[in-house]
Motif scaffolding. Sequence first.
Motif, PDB file in Angstrom:
ATOM      1  N   LYS A 102       0.822  -1.208   0.000  1.00  0.00           N
ATOM      2  CA  LYS A 102       0.000   0.000   0.000  1.00  0.00           C
ATOM      3  C   LYS A 102       0.863   1.268   0.000  1.00  0.00           C
ATOM      4  CE  LYS A 102      -4.106   1.807   2.433  1.00  0.00           C
ATOM      5  NZ  LYS A 102      -5.115   1.350   1.466  1.00  0.00           N
ATOM      6  N   VAL A 147       2.388   2.638  -3.680  1.00  0.00           N
ATOM      7  CA  VAL A 147       1.493   3.047  -4.767  1.00  0.00           C
ATOM      8  C   VAL A 147       0.797   4.323  -4.319  1.00  0.00           C
ATOM      9  CG1 VAL A 147       1.129   0.704  -5.642  1.00  0.00           C
ATOM     10  CG2 VAL A 147      -0.404   1.615  -3.885  1.00  0.00           C
ATOM     11  N   PRO A 150       0.080  11.125  -8.181  1.00  0.00           N
ATOM     12  CA  PRO A 150       0.750   9.830  -8.374  1.00  0.00           C
ATOM     13  C   PRO A 150       2.192   9.808  -7.864  1.00  0.00           C
ATOM     14  CG  PRO A 150       0.661  11.038 -10.441  1.00  0.00           C
ATOM     15  CD  PRO A 150      -0.154  11.835  -9.454  1.00  0.00           C
ATOM     16  N   GLY A 198       3.024   7.924  -2.018  1.00  0.00           N
ATOM     17  CA  GLY A 198       2.205   6.888  -1.388  1.00  0.00           C
ATOM     18  C   GLY A 198       2.114   7.146   0.097  1.00  0.00           C
ATOM     19  N   LEU A 239       7.184   8.321  -5.585  1.00  0.00           N
ATOM     20  CA  LEU A 239       6.950   7.379  -6.680  1.00  0.00           C
ATOM     21  C   LEU A 239       7.194   8.080  -8.008  1.00  0.00           C
ATOM     22  CD1 LEU A 239       3.506   6.171  -5.264  1.00  0.00           C
ATOM     23  CD2 LEU A 239       5.747   5.173  -4.774  1.00  0.00           C
ATOM     24  N   ASN A 264       7.618   7.242 -12.384  1.00  0.00           N
ATOM     25  CA  ASN A 264       7.750   6.408 -13.578  1.00  0.00           C
ATOM     26  C   ASN A 264       8.787   7.059 -14.476  1.00  0.00           C
ATOM     27  OD1 ASN A 264       7.150   5.377 -16.366  1.00  0.00           O
ATOM     28  ND2 ASN A 264       5.690   4.158 -15.194  1.00  0.00           N
ATOM     29  N   GLN A 320       8.839   1.737 -13.103  1.00  0.00           N
ATOM     30  CA  GLN A 320       8.268   2.370 -11.926  1.00  0.00           C
ATOM     31  C   GLN A 320       9.243   2.270 -10.754  1.00  0.00           C
ATOM     32  OE1 GLN A 320       5.241   4.081 -11.856  1.00  0.00           O
ATOM     33  NE2 GLN A 320       5.997   4.779  -9.879  1.00  0.00           N
TER      34      GLN A 320
END
Length: 387
Positions: free
Chosen positions: A304, A307, A314, A317, A322, A324, A329
């Motif tokens: 959890k 993400v 985005p 988390g 995080l 990309n 990722q």
Amino acid sequence: MKFLKKTLKFLIIFFGLIILLLYVTDTDYLLKAVRTIYLKGHTTAFLEDYKEFDNQAIEASNAPQQWPIHVDYNKANVTDRLDKANNDWGTIAYVIIKNDSVWFEAYYDEFDANSKSNSFSMAKSYVSGLMGKAIMDGYIESLDQPVCDFLPEFCEGLASKMTVGDLSSMASGTNWDEAYYSPLSITTRAYFDDDLAKVINGLEVVNEPGQGFKYASGDTQMLAMVIEKATGKKLYDYFEESFWKPLGAENSTLWQVDSEDHDLVKAYCCIASNAKDFARFGKLYKDYGKWNGKQILDSAFVAKSIVPRFPESPEYGYGFWLKNHIGKQFFMMRGHLGQYVFVQPEDNVMIIRLGHQKSPDIGTKTFTDDISLYIEEGYKMLEQHNQ
């Protein structure tokens, strides 16, 4: 001579009035800021500033575990672009760990593999992990438990809706202002004030908690106060017994506290350690809370954490950034001036960079350009060696 005496008398009175004014306006923390940072030629915190503050010692593991050395250890060459960045931005450590083995490591500016430097906000990942550990240990019910259950200062109005999960995911709704270079910001006050709990208890919840991401170091500091209240343990002790020793740390470390009298860790920052010991926490999350076959941290909590909580944010988390990039990722621990642990689980790769500064686009975007560079050049080194 009379002129010199008058000048000296004037200066004494002038500075005496300034000091008095600082105490009257409750900004006397600036005296500590001047003594520890500004008079040393810095405009913000710096890598070895932990030597200027009170610290609590955290012991190395009773069974220290060295990182295995990869069969291709240090066979790759630093790319020209990475070499320039290391020089321009004062890198002190650049390490690549592949398949849980040290594939490459280099140290600069008289730092070595065991040299201590300030983690800055990488510490936030540890504190979020300690929240997960406290849930696992039964001290905290869940991410949804109200902060009010532990801190009575936050039981009125919107504050009563704030949960421990909101603090970990930076969604408290408080009026914290994240400003590192302003001497009058609450961020600066928190760094130098000798009563950090008083600073945090003075925060106001001005927006509905749990509705969106807003980066705030105060959230992590409040979370640390919650964990201490829930566990009945000092955070540095809980950290030592939960993570530092079980993960086989080879070196003792230091965690800054606000003062000897109040003994509250600066939880949003300020663990003094080294690249390979910092990397252990990245590996723990890469392996979903397992270390040497033992479940140190709940796997569902880890999953959890790495993400996004909020689809419109985005980049974050629970305690981890995080990103990309290059079609992959990454999750990362991230600190002021460019302290990083980048983790790419599918490739089983971690890249660790510690240093004196970031790229100059700081404050203009969510991720400064140096982040992309350290990832891209690390992967180029890996790819070129495999060709």
